[in-house]
Design a protein around this motif. Sequence first.
Motif, mmCIF file in Angstrom:
data_model
loop_
_atom_site.group_PDB
_atom_site.id
_atom_site.type_symbol
_atom_site.label_atom_id
_atom_site.label_comp_id
_atom_site.label_asym_id
_atom_site.label_seq_id
_atom_site.Cartn_x
_atom_site.Cartn_y
_atom_site.Cartn_z
ATOM 1 N N VAL A 27 0.850 -1.198 0.000
ATOM 2 C CA VAL A 27 0.000 0.000 0.000
ATOM 3 C C VAL A 27 0.883 1.245 0.000
ATOM 4 C CG1 VAL A 27 -1.706 1.317 1.296
ATOM 5 C CG2 VAL A 27 -1.896 -1.184 1.176
ATOM 6 N N LEU A 28 0.634 2.136 -0.945
ATOM 7 C CA LEU A 28 1.439 3.351 -1.073
ATOM 8 C C LEU A 28 0.931 4.465 -0.166
ATOM 9 C CD1 LEU A 28 1.816 3.387 -4.973
ATOM 10 C CD2 LEU A 28 3.407 2.462 -3.276
ATOM 11 N N PHE A 29 -0.383 4.468 0.079
ATOM 12 C CA PHE A 29 -0.964 5.505 0.942
ATOM 13 C C PHE A 29 -2.313 5.024 1.446
ATOM 14 C CE2 PHE A 29 -3.761 9.216 1.527
ATOM 15 C CZ PHE A 29 -3.035 9.938 2.469
ATOM 16 N N SER A 30 -2.609 5.322 2.702
ATOM 17 C CA SER A 30 -3.889 4.948 3.292
ATOM 18 C C SER A 30 -4.263 5.982 4.333
ATOM 19 C CB SER A 30 -3.808 3.551 3.926
ATOM 20 O OG SER A 30 -5.052 3.200 4.515
ATOM 21 N N ALA A 31 -5.538 6.407 4.309
ATOM 22 C CA ALA A 31 -5.971 7.423 5.281
ATOM 23 C C ALA A 31 -7.484 7.483 5.319
ATOM 24 C CB ALA A 31 -5.392 8.789 4.918
ATOM 25 N N SER A 32 -7.992 8.123 6.373
ATOM 26 C CA SER A 32 -9.419 8.405 6.481
ATOM 27 C C SER A 32 -9.577 9.915 6.509
ATOM 28 C CB SER A 32 -9.998 7.774 7.758
ATOM 29 O OG SER A 32 -11.385 8.000 7.834
ATOM 30 N N LEU A 33 -10.240 10.439 5.488
ATOM 31 C CA LEU A 33 -10.358 11.891 5.322
ATOM 32 C C LEU A 33 -11.830 12.285 5.260
ATOM 33 C CD1 LEU A 33 -7.674 12.131 2.506
ATOM 34 C CD2 LEU A 33 -7.318 12.712 4.919
ATOM 35 N N SER A 41 -9.047 17.046 -2.031
ATOM 36 C CA SER A 41 -7.811 17.726 -2.466
ATOM 37 C C SER A 41 -6.577 17.025 -1.914
ATOM 38 C CB SER A 41 -7.833 19.191 -2.014
ATOM 39 O OG SER A 41 -8.907 19.888 -2.614
ATOM 40 N N GLU A 42 -6.667 16.493 -0.710
ATOM 41 C CA GLU A 42 -5.537 15.772 -0.116
ATOM 42 C C GLU A 42 -5.263 14.483 -0.901
ATOM 43 O OE1 GLU A 42 -2.368 14.663 2.214
ATOM 44 O OE2 GLU A 42 -3.384 16.612 2.062
ATOM 45 N N ILE A 43 -6.324 13.799 -1.304
ATOM 46 C CA ILE A 43 -6.153 12.582 -2.106
ATOM 47 C C ILE A 43 -5.496 12.926 -3.440
ATOM 48 C CG2 ILE A 43 -7.372 10.731 -3.321
ATOM 49 C CD1 ILE A 43 -9.475 10.852 -1.069
ATOM 50 N N LEU A 48 -0.703 12.930 -7.110
ATOM 51 C CA LEU A 48 0.263 13.682 -7.907
ATOM 52 C C LEU A 48 1.691 13.466 -7.399
ATOM 53 C CD1 LEU A 48 -1.652 17.069 -8.413
ATOM 54 C CD2 LEU A 48 -1.396 15.194 -10.054
ATOM 55 N N GLU A 49 1.878 13.444 -6.076
ATOM 56 C CA GLU A 49 3.220 13.226 -5.516
ATOM 57 C C GLU A 49 3.720 11.815 -5.811
ATOM 58 O OE1 GLU A 49 2.993 14.120 -1.384
ATOM 59 O OE2 GLU A 49 2.948 16.308 -1.680
ATOM 60 N N LEU A 50 2.837 10.826 -5.707
ATOM 61 C CA LEU A 50 3.233 9.447 -6.027
ATOM 62 C C LEU A 50 3.555 9.315 -7.511
ATOM 63 C CD1 LEU A 50 0.643 7.492 -3.852
ATOM 64 C CD2 LEU A 50 3.131 7.482 -3.561
#
Length: 419
Positions: A27-33, A41-43, A48-50
């Motif tokens: 998993v490259l990124f995981s979060a609850s927003l 926007s955070e997603i 974009l950064e990945l």
Amino acid sequence: MKCFVGLDVSSTKLDVCIMSDDTELGVLFSASLGNDIAGASEIKKQVLELNDTYVFKRIVIGMEATSLYSFHPAMFFNDDSDLKKLNTEVMIEQPSKIKKYREAFEENKNDTIDAFYIADYFRIERFTRSYLKEEKYLALQHLTRTRLQLVEQLVHTKQHFIENIYYKCNTLSVELQNESLNTSVWSATIMTLMTEDYTLDELAETPLEDFAELIKKLGRGRFKAPDKLAKAIQAAIRGSYRLSLVQQDSVNIVLSLLAREIRSLEKMIKEIDQAIEDMVETLPEYQCLTSVPGIGKVFAAGIIAEIGQIERFKDHPQVAKYAGLNWKETQSGTTSSQNTSLAKRGNRYLRYYLVEAANSVRRHNVEYAKFYKKKKNEVPKHKHKRAIVLTARKLVRLVDVLLRNHQLYTPPRRFMEDN
């Protein structure tokens, strides 16, 4: 390398899991927003950064079709200019498919795990490519879906009205049918007589000529035989049971409230029909569908709003399946069951408008009338229901051809020659 973003969407949260097709990376990124502009926007920022790090060949953002809740995130990612430059695809999948995929692993259920399996489901790339509807179809959809909800509410209210009419005058429907009158118990005149300041005894004792004149006045001269209607109503009153005074008052109050609701709903449906007609005229597809005898602007609008761009579908069987107008195959070994049930797992709004349109078309179109009659005579039970659903399935082929080819309807030559 490919990137797959799984979103588990709720009214307040966006649980996100980002992974690549390289399972060793995990998993490259995981979060609850939050399910708001800041969370989305955070997603976008993380994607974009990945991408700057891994330079993805393909980016898929997938989520379940949760209607209201998934609408804003789906449109945000689909319309974002930065993501468009990366050829990002936004996919909406049926929740039942992702549920079955997750259940195969016998995992616990929570939002974090759901986001992971949504991303993993899209990673295996067994999904059918989907296209989000354009804004004009979504705007029309708000109107057509609201119209159906109002129609369903009207049907429910009318059923409740009939139940209470039965309490007040239980033989009224029978008498109207016996006299072969094209008048229902919820016609404006009948509703007025049953809900205004008229008691049943007063109506029964009114001379027939005066009663017929009252009906003529209330109906504004639209009744061909007001004396016949007056006679039927008086016969119903004399043949019906009488309620106690307390029950009469309660039934009269309920009938009065339901009558007002029926009038209000009918008025709202007329207003929304006008709004639908004004909007659908701006769409080129409506001319294709309204060229079919029996399909008016409202039915055409309902079909167009739910289908959207016809390019979203490979062919007419896919359109039919999307509407739930397909039948489950039951086969084992060399035996195939002849009794198959309608799937009914698709878009109920599209199914409703297709069935209603088919019911109208078969009254105006010789080809569809013959098809309907043939299917109706094939079975002893549920004749109309079965025949009209099969007619709707036949109509799907025509709708697909007209929309896909941008053409007007032309009757088959054999039917033109018959006429």
